[in-house]
Design a protein around this motif. Structure first.
Motif, mmCIF file in Angstrom:
data_model
loop_
_atom_site.group_PDB
_atom_site.id
_atom_site.type_symbol
_atom_site.label_atom_id
_atom_site.label_comp_id
_atom_site.label_asym_id
_atom_site.label_seq_id
_atom_site.Cartn_x
_atom_site.Cartn_y
_atom_site.Cartn_z
ATOM 1 N N GLY A 17 -3.232 5.277 -15.788
ATOM 2 C CA GLY A 17 -2.839 4.059 -15.099
ATOM 3 C C GLY A 17 -2.841 4.307 -13.609
ATOM 4 N N LEU A 18 -3.017 3.236 -12.823
ATOM 5 C CA LEU A 18 -3.099 3.403 -11.372
ATOM 6 C C LEU A 18 -2.746 2.085 -10.700
ATOM 7 C CD1 LEU A 18 -5.817 5.510 -9.621
ATOM 8 C CD2 LEU A 18 -5.060 3.378 -8.565
ATOM 9 N N CYS A 19 -2.056 2.177 -9.571
ATOM 10 C CA CYS A 19 -1.764 1.017 -8.733
ATOM 11 C C CYS A 19 -2.168 1.327 -7.302
ATOM 12 C CB CYS A 19 -0.276 0.657 -8.779
ATOM 13 S SG CYS A 19 0.198 -0.665 -7.625
ATOM 14 N N ALA A 20 -2.792 0.382 -6.631
ATOM 15 C CA ALA A 20 -3.113 0.503 -5.207
ATOM 16 C C ALA A 20 -2.486 -0.674 -4.487
ATOM 17 C CB ALA A 20 -4.632 0.507 -4.989
ATOM 18 N N THR A 21 -1.664 -0.378 -3.487
ATOM 19 C CA THR A 21 -1.059 -1.445 -2.700
ATOM 20 C C THR A 21 -0.663 -0.922 -1.332
ATOM 21 O OG1 THR A 21 0.478 -3.291 -2.771
ATOM 22 C CG2 THR A 21 1.301 -1.169 -3.559
ATOM 23 N N SER A 22 -0.055 -1.794 -0.518
ATOM 24 C CA SER A 22 0.118 -1.507 0.898
ATOM 25 C C SER A 22 1.427 -0.820 1.254
ATOM 26 C CB SER A 22 -0.031 -2.805 1.706
ATOM 27 O OG SER A 22 0.798 -3.819 1.181
ATOM 28 N N HIS A 23 2.218 -0.398 0.278
ATOM 29 C CA HIS A 23 3.433 0.370 0.555
ATOM 30 C C HIS A 23 3.668 1.352 -0.588
ATOM 31 C CE1 HIS A 23 7.566 1.440 1.543
ATOM 32 N NE2 HIS A 23 7.384 0.858 2.725
ATOM 33 N N PRO A 24 3.965 2.635 -0.272
ATOM 34 C CA PRO A 24 4.105 3.649 -1.330
ATOM 35 C C PRO A 24 5.214 3.346 -2.333
ATOM 36 C CG PRO A 24 3.852 4.705 0.811
ATOM 37 C CD PRO A 24 4.026 3.240 1.077
ATOM 38 N N LEU A 25 6.341 2.782 -1.881
ATOM 39 C CA LEU A 25 7.423 2.501 -2.828
ATOM 40 C C LEU A 25 6.990 1.479 -3.875
ATOM 41 C CD1 LEU A 25 10.633 2.364 -0.582
ATOM 42 C CD2 LEU A 25 9.872 4.215 -2.076
ATOM 43 N N ASP A 448 -18.230 4.906 -1.882
ATOM 44 C CA ASP A 448 -17.204 4.803 -2.918
ATOM 45 C C ASP A 448 -16.156 3.791 -2.443
ATOM 46 O OD1 ASP A 448 -15.054 6.076 -1.425
ATOM 47 O OD2 ASP A 448 -15.824 8.042 -1.992
ATOM 48 N N PRO A 449 -15.230 3.373 -3.313
ATOM 49 C CA PRO A 449 -14.278 2.328 -2.905
ATOM 50 C C PRO A 449 -13.473 2.671 -1.655
ATOM 51 C CG PRO A 449 -14.235 2.585 -5.277
ATOM 52 C CD PRO A 449 -15.098 3.691 -4.751
ATOM 53 N N GLN A 450 -13.066 3.942 -1.506
ATOM 54 C CA GLN A 450 -12.283 4.301 -0.325
ATOM 55 C C GLN A 450 -13.136 4.232 0.939
ATOM 56 O OE1 GLN A 450 -8.738 5.078 -0.378
ATOM 57 N NE2 GLN A 450 -9.210 4.473 1.713
ATOM 58 N N GLU A 451 -14.363 4.746 0.874
ATOM 59 C CA GLU A 451 -15.255 4.664 2.034
ATOM 60 C C GLU A 451 -15.546 3.210 2.402
ATOM 61 O OE1 GLU A 451 -18.094 8.613 1.578
ATOM 62 O OE2 GLU A 451 -18.394 6.935 0.203
ATOM 63 N N ALA A 452 -15.740 2.366 1.386
ATOM 64 C CA ALA A 452 -16.041 0.961 1.637
ATOM 65 C C ALA A 452 -14.872 0.245 2.305
ATOM 66 C CB ALA A 452 -16.401 0.266 0.324
ATOM 67 N N ILE A 453 -13.646 0.657 1.960
ATOM 68 C CA ILE A 453 -12.453 0.080 2.573
ATOM 69 C C ILE A 453 -12.264 0.611 3.993
ATOM 70 C CG2 ILE A 453 -9.914 0.217 2.491
ATOM 71 C CD1 ILE A 453 -10.137 -0.193 -0.544
ATOM 72 N N ILE A 493 -8.409 -5.352 11.446
ATOM 73 C CA ILE A 493 -8.875 -6.485 10.646
ATOM 74 C C ILE A 493 -8.599 -6.230 9.161
ATOM 75 C CG2 ILE A 493 -10.866 -7.878 9.984
ATOM 76 C CD1 ILE A 493 -12.108 -7.255 12.696
ATOM 77 N N GLY A 494 -7.640 -6.970 8.634
ATOM 78 C CA GLY A 494 -7.384 -6.964 7.201
ATOM 79 C C GLY A 494 -6.772 -5.685 6.671
ATOM 80 N N GLY A 495 -6.763 -5.605 5.371
ATOM 81 C CA GLY A 495 -6.245 -4.457 4.632
ATOM 82 C C GLY A 495 -6.660 -4.641 3.183
ATOM 83 N N ALA A 496 -7.143 -3.607 2.531
ATOM 84 C CA ALA A 496 -7.737 -3.772 1.201
ATOM 85 C C ALA A 496 -7.205 -2.755 0.210
ATOM 86 C CB ALA A 496 -9.265 -3.657 1.295
ATOM 87 N N GLN A 497 -7.357 -3.088 -1.065
ATOM 88 C CA GLN A 497 -7.020 -2.195 -2.169
ATOM 89 C C GLN A 497 -8.087 -2.387 -3.250
ATOM 90 O OE1 GLN A 497 -4.176 -0.539 -1.380
ATOM 91 N NE2 GLN A 497 -3.575 -1.962 0.242
ATOM 92 N N ALA A 498 -8.355 -1.351 -4.024
ATOM 93 C CA ALA A 498 -9.340 -1.467 -5.102
ATOM 94 C C ALA A 498 -9.098 -0.375 -6.137
ATOM 95 C CB ALA A 498 -10.768 -1.360 -4.553
ATOM 96 N N ILE A 499 -9.462 -0.661 -7.375
ATOM 97 C CA ILE A 499 -9.448 0.349 -8.445
ATOM 98 C C ILE A 499 -10.741 0.194 -9.238
ATOM 99 C CG2 ILE A 499 -8.308 1.276 -10.481
ATOM 100 C CD1 ILE A 499 -5.711 -0.051 -9.516
ATOM 101 N N ARG A 500 -11.605 1.178 -9.141
ATOM 102 C CA ARG A 500 -12.846 1.167 -9.934
ATOM 103 C C ARG A 500 -12.571 1.808 -11.278
ATOM 104 N NH1 ARG A 500 -17.641 4.759 -10.175
ATOM 105 N NH2 ARG A 500 -19.216 3.542 -11.278
ATOM 106 N N ILE A 508 -10.486 5.016 -10.331
ATOM 107 C CA ILE A 508 -10.714 5.504 -8.973
ATOM 108 C C ILE A 508 -10.052 4.518 -8.017
ATOM 109 C CG2 ILE A 508 -12.445 6.145 -7.261
ATOM 110 C CD1 ILE A 508 -14.403 6.597 -9.608
ATOM 111 N N GLY A 509 -8.915 4.910 -7.459
ATOM 112 C CA GLY A 509 -8.129 4.008 -6.625
ATOM 113 C C GLY A 509 -8.364 4.241 -5.151
ATOM 114 N N ALA A 510 -8.299 3.152 -4.378
ATOM 115 C CA ALA A 510 -8.496 3.223 -2.931
ATOM 116 C C ALA A 510 -7.504 2.286 -2.254
ATOM 117 C CB ALA A 510 -9.932 2.825 -2.571
#
Length: 522
Positions: A17-25, A448-453, A493-500, A508-510
């Motif tokens: 399982g994996l979560c990607a979001t804008s705050h670690p908590l 990859d998703p992280q590079e793309a972000i 500009i913006g902020g993104a999250q992704a899970i391949r 693969i989380g970014a």
């Protein structure tokens, strides 16, 4: 693969399982929910509601949400619309008499908050542990407090003047913006969430809490009964191709169709043959943004007010618009409808061990929304009503019970019918452009998703071309020669999250370094 001698981050890989979001908590709370037997929906709601206290300038229970859900064992995608409507007493003619646009900090900008109805609907249909369990982490942290993160402080400082009346009591500390590491608490909202956990969404939309929100909207056209009418709706996504993949987007009143149109315009050009940071690609993308957004502004609204909710996907439209792009000259900014711009939203995605995937976005529109908060509980009210136009006869004209055109859009990418990736890009109007650039970075340049972000971003709006700092000076000069007014963006500009999700089930989380967050898996 990135150069490990430079600062950067690698994708996060996991299998359970994996979560990607804008705050670690928030990411951590989601993973803990997954570990305790919850699914992606349980975890996503837990992370989202908690983000309202990690990043109170960006989102909160006085806002709206949208989600795309892929259930376990299926590749069918379901779209949830948790956006609120204008109050029943709104009068467009009266608002026109006050000015050309709805004021961002006026009670008239406050649409009814749809997020709680959205979370309840998500939990009821697809959750495993129930809404009360998903609200527990947010209740804990709202009570105990959260140390304020660096990017949050920056945004808080920039929007401090928006806060009015009771909002200044609830969102300032000793009358000042908190410093990095100061602990922010919201005990009033913890109590509201406890009531929702016990009695469901009616505890929010009826009774004392609704009366408190109504008090925040004094001077507007809201009635107590309006809050009790809020519901979330289920529907189906819109899809469109880009290279070897399909992109799924939320239907109107979200702007997802604009992302699909923009991707379709870019597909008319050999982007992969261009320098990824060069003037040719940047120019084509900037011109395509202008054209897609002009179509969006002319046509998109509450689907009940649109002649054709899929109008931006009309066969041949992308080709017709692409033909208008002059590779040697920037066009003047195309006509646009008056619409407010915002850059404050939270986006998250979660995938669980059974293959359920959630793409969720949650916002109060502008930073700190309307700047109005309920006196007792401190619920910050969104200003999504500023997304309406006052142009008479326009499909997005403000009206009783209408939903405004929304900029926030969750996305998913599919490979030959298989859902490969939930993804999203925060950043207000930029979001549709961000979806298309993210897809192009991956599919045209093999990132990859992280590079793309991580890759530098651009945005064309209001006659200017915003380029983030890493764009080469030669590119900037060449674009200026083409007629672009090149400027730095006011904020990243913006902020993104992704899970391949690979065909073998590896996640693969970014997560975007422009924010404070991360991807966490197990």
């Amino acid at each position: 693969m990135r150069n490990f001698e430079y600062p950067g981050r690698s994708p996060v890989l996991a299998t359970n399982g994996l979560c990607a979001t804008s705050h670690p908590l928030a990411a951590q709370a989601a993973v803990e929910m997954l570990k305790s037997g919850g699914n992606a929906v349980d975890a996503g709601i837990a992370a989202a509601v908690l983000l309202g206290f990690c990043e109170p300038q960006s989102t909160g229970i006085g806002g709206d949400c949208f989600a795309l859900v892929k259930p376990a064992g299926s590749n069918e995608i379901h779209a949830l619309n948790g956006s609120g409507r204008a109050p029943s007493g709104v009068d467009a003619d009266a608002l026109r008499a006050e000015g050309d646009a709805i004021s961002l900090t006026s009670p008239h900008s406050v649409t009814l908050p749809g997020a709680i109805a959205g979370f309840a609907a998500l939990s009821e249909r697809y959750g495993r542990k129930g809404l009360a369990a998903s609200l527990a982490p947010a209740i804990h942290y709202a009570e105990e407090g959260i140390p304020v993160a660096p990017r949050v402080v920056r945004d808080w400082q920039a929007a401090e003047a928006t806060l009015q009346g009771a909002a200044r009591e609830h969102y300032l500390m000793g009358g000042k913006v908190p410093e990095v590491g100061q602990v922010f608490r919201a005990p009033g909202q913890a109590e509201v969430l406890r009531r929702i956990a016990k009695d469901g969404p009616k505890a929010f939309y009826e009774g004392e809490v609704a009366e408190d929100m109504l008090a925040a909207c004094a001077g507007g056209s809201h009635a107590l009964e309006d809050f009790g009418t809020v519901t979330a709706d289920w529907g189906s996504p819109l899809t469109g191709p880009y290279r070897s993949r399909e992109i799924a987007e939320h239907p109107p009143n979200g702007q997802g169709a604009a992302a699909l149109l923009l991707a379709a315009i870019l597909a008319e050009f050999d982007i992969a043959a261009m320098d990824p940071l060069g003037p040719e690609r940047t120019h084509i993308e900037a011109e395509a943004i202008k054209l897609a957004y002009d179509a969006r502004n002319r046509l998109m609204a509450d689907p009940a007010a649109m002649k054709d909710p899929a109008a931006l996907l009309r066969p041949g439209l992308a080709q017709e618009l692409a033909a208008l792009i002059d590779p040697k000259r920037a066009m003047a900014q195309v006509t646009s409808v008056t619409e407010a711009v915002h850059r404050d939203t939270v986006y998250l995605c979660v995938v669980d061990r059974d293959g359920m995937a959630l793409s969720l976005i949650y916002s109060v529109f502008h930073s700190f929304g309307s700047g109005l908060a309920s006196p007792k509980f401190g619920i910050l009210m969104q200003n999504r009503g500023a997304g309406f136009t006052l142009e008479k006869g326009h499909p997005n004209e403000v009206g009783p019970g209408k939903r405004p055109m929304h900029t926030i859009i969750p996305g998913m990418m599919l490979e030959q019918g298989r859902v490969e990736m939930p993804f999203g890009v925060m950043g207000g109007q930029y979001q549709a452009a961000g979806h298309a650039r993210f897809a192009s970075n991956m599919l045209d340049f093999g990132m990859d998703p992280q590079e793309a972000i991580d890759f530098p971003r651009l945005f064309a709006e209001k006659g200017e071309l915003q380029l983030e700092a890493p764009f080469p000076e030669a590119t900037r000069a060449a674009l200026a020669d083409l007629g672009h007014k090149v400027v730095p963006p006011p904020t990243p500009i913006g902020g993104a999250q992704a899970i391949r999700i690979t065909a073998d089930g590896v996640l693969i989380g970014a997560s975007d370094p422009r924010k404070d967050g991360c991807a966490i898996g197990y």
